[in-house]
Design a protein around this motif. Sequence first.
Motif, PDB file in Angstrom:
ATOM      1  N   GLY A 195       0.846  -1.228   0.122  1.00  0.00           N
ATOM      2  CA  GLY A 195       0.137  -0.025   0.018  1.00  0.00           C
ATOM      3  C   GLY A 195       0.927   1.199   0.013  1.00  0.00           C
ATOM      4  O   GLY A 195       2.038   1.300  -0.292  1.00  0.00           O
ATOM      5  N   THR A 196       0.327   2.200   0.332  1.00  0.00           N
ATOM      6  CA  THR A 196       0.640   3.743   0.231  1.00  0.00           C
ATOM      7  C   THR A 196       0.595   4.534   1.499  1.00  0.00           C
ATOM      8  O   THR A 196      -0.693   4.246   2.086  1.00  0.00           O
ATOM      9  CB  THR A 196       0.074   4.300  -0.992  1.00  0.00           C
ATOM     10  OG1 THR A 196       0.388   3.519  -2.183  1.00  0.00           O
ATOM     11  CG2 THR A 196       0.460   5.911  -0.874  1.00  0.00           C
ATOM     12  N   GLY A 197       1.360   5.289   1.992  1.00  0.00           N
ATOM     13  CA  GLY A 197       1.201   6.306   3.032  1.00  0.00           C
ATOM     14  C   GLY A 197       2.222   5.943   4.123  1.00  0.00           C
ATOM     15  O   GLY A 197       3.297   5.116   3.873  1.00  0.00           O
ATOM     16  N   SER A 198       2.414   6.486   5.299  1.00  0.00           N
ATOM     17  CA  SER A 198       3.390   6.676   6.252  1.00  0.00           C
ATOM     18  C   SER A 198       3.479   5.282   6.900  1.00  0.00           C
ATOM     19  O   SER A 198       4.691   4.870   6.972  1.00  0.00           O
ATOM     20  CB  SER A 198       3.353   7.563   7.295  1.00  0.00           C
ATOM     21  OG  SER A 198       2.226   7.438   7.690  1.00  0.00           O
ATOM     22  N   THR A 199       2.372   4.625   6.995  1.00  0.00           N
ATOM     23  CA  THR A 199       2.345   3.212   7.842  1.00  0.00           C
ATOM     24  C   THR A 199       2.802   2.246   6.572  1.00  0.00           C
ATOM     25  O   THR A 199       3.624   1.376   6.938  1.00  0.00           O
ATOM     26  CB  THR A 199       0.967   3.007   8.388  1.00  0.00           C
ATOM     27  OG1 THR A 199       0.561   4.002   8.997  1.00  0.00           O
ATOM     28  CG2 THR A 199       1.119   1.926   9.412  1.00  0.00           C
ATOM     29  N   ALA A 200       2.462   2.182   5.579  1.00  0.00           N
ATOM     30  CA  ALA A 200       2.985   1.227   4.569  1.00  0.00           C
ATOM     31  C   ALA A 200       4.404   1.592   4.279  1.00  0.00           C
ATOM     32  O   ALA A 200       5.140   0.697   3.914  1.00  0.00           O
ATOM     33  CB  ALA A 200       2.011   1.578   3.109  1.00  0.00           C
ATOM     34  N   ASP A 230      -1.525  -2.750   3.978  1.00  0.00           N
ATOM     35  CA  ASP A 230      -1.998  -1.099   3.686  1.00  0.00           C
ATOM     36  C   ASP A 230      -2.405  -0.645   4.888  1.00  0.00           C
ATOM     37  O   ASP A 230      -3.067  -1.401   5.515  1.00  0.00           O
ATOM     38  CB  ASP A 230      -2.848  -0.795   2.601  1.00  0.00           C
ATOM     39  CG  ASP A 230      -2.678   0.530   1.951  1.00  0.00           C
ATOM     40  OD1 ASP A 230      -1.714   1.282   2.438  1.00  0.00           O
ATOM     41  OD2 ASP A 230      -3.408   0.927   0.969  1.00  0.00           O
ATOM     42  N   GLY A 231      -2.341   0.815   4.980  1.00  0.00           N
ATOM     43  CA  GLY A 231      -2.937   1.531   5.973  1.00  0.00           C
ATOM     44  C   GLY A 231      -4.334   2.031   5.626  1.00  0.00           C
ATOM     45  O   GLY A 231      -4.907   1.391   4.912  1.00  0.00           O
ATOM     46  N   ALA A 232      -4.706   2.837   6.601  1.00  0.00           N
ATOM     47  CA  ALA A 232      -6.140   3.327   6.573  1.00  0.00           C
ATOM     48  C   ALA A 232      -6.185   4.495   7.294  1.00  0.00           C
ATOM     49  O   ALA A 232      -5.588   4.907   7.968  1.00  0.00           O
ATOM     50  CB  ALA A 232      -7.165   2.235   6.701  1.00  0.00           C
ATOM     51  N   ASP A 233      -7.171   5.374   6.699  1.00  0.00           N
ATOM     52  CA  ASP A 233      -7.503   6.545   7.446  1.00  0.00           C
ATOM     53  C   ASP A 233      -8.553   6.453   8.535  1.00  0.00           C
ATOM     54  O   ASP A 233      -8.258   7.206   9.510  1.00  0.00           O
ATOM     55  CB  ASP A 233      -7.977   7.855   6.313  1.00  0.00           C
ATOM     56  CG  ASP A 233      -6.947   8.117   5.357  1.00  0.00           C
ATOM     57  OD1 ASP A 233      -5.896   8.414   5.761  1.00  0.00           O
ATOM     58  OD2 ASP A 233      -7.283   7.710   4.255  1.00  0.00           O
ATOM     59  N   GLU A 234      -9.399   5.417   8.498  1.00  0.00           N
ATOM     60  CA  GLU A 234     -10.305   5.297   9.466  1.00  0.00           C
ATOM     61  C   GLU A 234     -10.763   3.765   9.040  1.00  0.00           C
ATOM     62  O   GLU A 234     -10.968   3.157   7.936  1.00  0.00           O
ATOM     63  CB  GLU A 234     -11.704   6.002   9.291  1.00  0.00           C
ATOM     64  CG  GLU A 234     -11.656   7.326  10.165  1.00  0.00           C
ATOM     65  CD  GLU A 234     -12.813   8.086   9.956  1.00  0.00           C
ATOM     66  OE1 GLU A 234     -12.772   9.285  10.425  1.00  0.00           O
ATOM     67  OE2 GLU A 234     -14.121   7.515   9.478  1.00  0.00           O
ATOM     68  N   LYS A 271     -10.016   5.405   3.118  1.00  0.00           N
ATOM     69  CA  LYS A 271      -8.718   5.282   2.532  1.00  0.00           C
ATOM     70  C   LYS A 271      -8.539   6.510   1.367  1.00  0.00           C
ATOM     71  O   LYS A 271      -9.553   7.034   0.959  1.00  0.00           O
ATOM     72  CB  LYS A 271      -8.157   4.050   1.961  1.00  0.00           C
ATOM     73  CG  LYS A 271      -8.245   3.016   2.985  1.00  0.00           C
ATOM     74  CD  LYS A 271      -7.480   1.522   2.376  1.00  0.00           C
ATOM     75  CE  LYS A 271      -6.284   1.659   1.668  1.00  0.00           C
ATOM     76  NZ  LYS A 271      -5.289   2.388   2.172  1.00  0.00           N
ATOM     77  N   GLY A 272      -7.323   6.632   0.968  1.00  0.00           N
ATOM     78  CA  GLY A 272      -7.108   7.730  -0.047  1.00  0.00           C
ATOM     79  C   GLY A 272      -6.569   9.036   0.632  1.00  0.00           C
ATOM     80  O   GLY A 272      -6.534   9.875  -0.030  1.00  0.00           O
ATOM     81  N   GLY A 273      -6.145   9.209   1.778  1.00  0.00           N
ATOM     82  CA  GLY A 273      -5.709  10.226   2.291  1.00  0.00           C
ATOM     83  C   GLY A 273      -4.353  10.785   1.657  1.00  0.00           C
ATOM     84  O   GLY A 273      -3.990  11.988   1.597  1.00  0.00           O
ATOM     85  N   GLY A 274      -3.657   9.541   0.962  1.00  0.00           N
ATOM     86  CA  GLY A 274      -2.692   9.845   0.097  1.00  0.00           C
ATOM     87  C   GLY A 274      -2.800  10.021  -1.376  1.00  0.00           C
ATOM     88  O   GLY A 274      -1.916   9.804  -2.293  1.00  0.00           O
ATOM     89  N   ALA A 275      -4.159   9.884  -1.576  1.00  0.00           N
ATOM     90  CA  ALA A 275      -4.483  10.079  -3.027  1.00  0.00           C
ATOM     91  C   ALA A 275      -4.243   8.767  -3.786  1.00  0.00           C
ATOM     92  O   ALA A 275      -4.588   8.952  -5.119  1.00  0.00           O
ATOM     93  CB  ALA A 275      -4.119  11.468  -3.731  1.00  0.00           C
ATOM     94  N   ALA A 276      -4.054   7.407  -3.346  1.00  0.00           N
ATOM     95  CA  ALA A 276      -3.874   6.520  -3.909  1.00  0.00           C
ATOM     96  C   ALA A 276      -4.994   5.420  -3.999  1.00  0.00           C
ATOM     97  O   ALA A 276      -4.804   4.295  -4.104  1.00  0.00           O
ATOM     98  CB  ALA A 276      -2.680   5.794  -3.499  1.00  0.00           C
ATOM     99  N   LEU A 277      -6.249   6.238  -3.687  1.00  0.00           N
ATOM    100  CA  LEU A 277      -7.445   5.226  -3.377  1.00  0.00           C
ATOM    101  C   LEU A 277      -7.645   4.241  -4.605  1.00  0.00           C
ATOM    102  O   LEU A 277      -8.111   3.053  -4.370  1.00  0.00           O
ATOM    103  CB  LEU A 277      -8.533   5.888  -3.104  1.00  0.00           C
ATOM    104  CG  LEU A 277      -9.339   6.926  -3.932  1.00  0.00           C
ATOM    105  CD1 LEU A 277     -10.822   7.167  -3.538  1.00  0.00           C
ATOM    106  CD2 LEU A 277      -8.498   8.171  -3.836  1.00  0.00           C
ATOM    107  N   THR A 278      -7.498   4.590  -5.766  1.00  0.00           N
ATOM    108  CA  THR A 278      -8.216   3.740  -6.875  1.00  0.00           C
ATOM    109  C   THR A 278      -7.119   2.517  -7.206  1.00  0.00           C
ATOM    110  O   THR A 278      -7.568   1.261  -7.215  1.00  0.00           O
ATOM    111  CB  THR A 278      -8.294   4.511  -8.159  1.00  0.00           C
ATOM    112  OG1 THR A 278      -9.196   5.431  -7.942  1.00  0.00           O
ATOM    113  CG2 THR A 278      -8.580   3.662  -9.502  1.00  0.00           C
TER     114      THR A 278
HETATM  115  C1  5RP Z   1      -3.279   6.403   0.984  1.00  0.00           C
HETATM  116  C2  5RP Z   1      -4.017   5.883   1.959  1.00  0.00           C
HETATM  117  C3  5RP Z   1      -3.100   5.402   3.586  1.00  0.00           C
HETATM  118  O1  5RP Z   1      -3.400   4.221   3.790  1.00  0.00           O
HETATM  119  C4  5RP Z   1      -3.930   6.218   4.496  1.00  0.00           C
HETATM  120  O2  5RP Z   1      -4.003   7.605   4.121  1.00  0.00           O
HETATM  121  C5  5RP Z   1      -3.109   6.212   5.935  1.00  0.00           C
HETATM  122  O3  5RP Z   1      -2.025   6.816   5.823  1.00  0.00           O
HETATM  123  P1  5RP Z   1      -0.926   6.816   6.807  1.00  0.00           P
HETATM  124  O4  5RP Z   1      -0.399   5.414   7.146  1.00  0.00           O
HETATM  125  O5  5RP Z   1       0.117   7.903   6.424  1.00  0.00           O
HETATM  126  O6  5RP Z   1      -1.610   7.122   8.159  1.00  0.00           O
HETATM  127  O7  5RP Z   1      -5.144   5.432   1.843  1.00  0.00           O
HETATM  128  O8  5RP Z   1      -4.088   6.633  -0.121  1.00  0.00           O
END
Ligand code: 5RP
Length: 224
Positions: A31-36, A85-89, A98-105
């Motif tokens: 996935g994408t984001g700081s946790t990933a 992958d991570g999640a926003d909620e 998801k999609g806080g990092g704009a990679a949702l699709t």
């Molecule tokens: C990116 C995502 C991320 O998984 C989501 O934004 C969580 O990010 P972070 O791990 O940085 O908190 O959906 O599109």
Amino acid sequence: MNQDELKQAVADAALAYVEPKLENDTVLGIGTGSTANLFIDALGAIKGKVNATVASSQASAERLKGHGIPVYDLNSVDKVDFYIDGADESNRALQLIKGGGAALTREKIVTAVAGEFICIADESKLVHTLGQFPLPVEVIPMARSHVARELVKLGGDPVYREGVVTDNGNVILDVYNFPIPQPLTTEERINNITGVVTNGLFALKPADVLLLGTQDGVRTLYPE
Ligand code: 5RP
């Protein structure tokens, strides 16, 4: 532990979860984001055991390659065994925003293929009802105003994410003030708006397991 330490703990827990399951032909979805990113860095320590990955963003693909981990196009593999992958909620059913990092699709595409979706998040992400985090919606650029008007009709407050172009060349509307008590219905309804590529609800295909970083250690949650 602070939030970064909780993210590190779940990244390490995800590595411990998948490492014993790795076989020569295992394909990992990343996935994408700081946790990933922390998971990618943890994976770097065992890169000799990882023969194939697919990434949900160009940024994650570059990070994987930086560790010397092989990255494949999704079209050139016939399966994805695990998606991490991570999640926003997340709610208790492991339905996600998801999609806080704009990679949702791309995240949703890899999720669709994955045999098991392992979500990794710190405890701040677990909520009773989705929607405190603004719901990202990826939109074809020429449809932006139309989609925004339709989202207002659904009761939301869409805001154009200025300066962001997705890996697919599209734009993002973030829907504020939009509690989501029925994620399945909402995911389908927003996806049916002409011009929407997809929205950041992962309810039709939720996570299979959530590794949640808490002050009492990493908890393993399954859908309730
Ligand atoms: C990116 C995502 C991320 O998984 C989501 O934004 C969580 O990010 P972070 O791990 O940085 O908190 O959906 O599109």
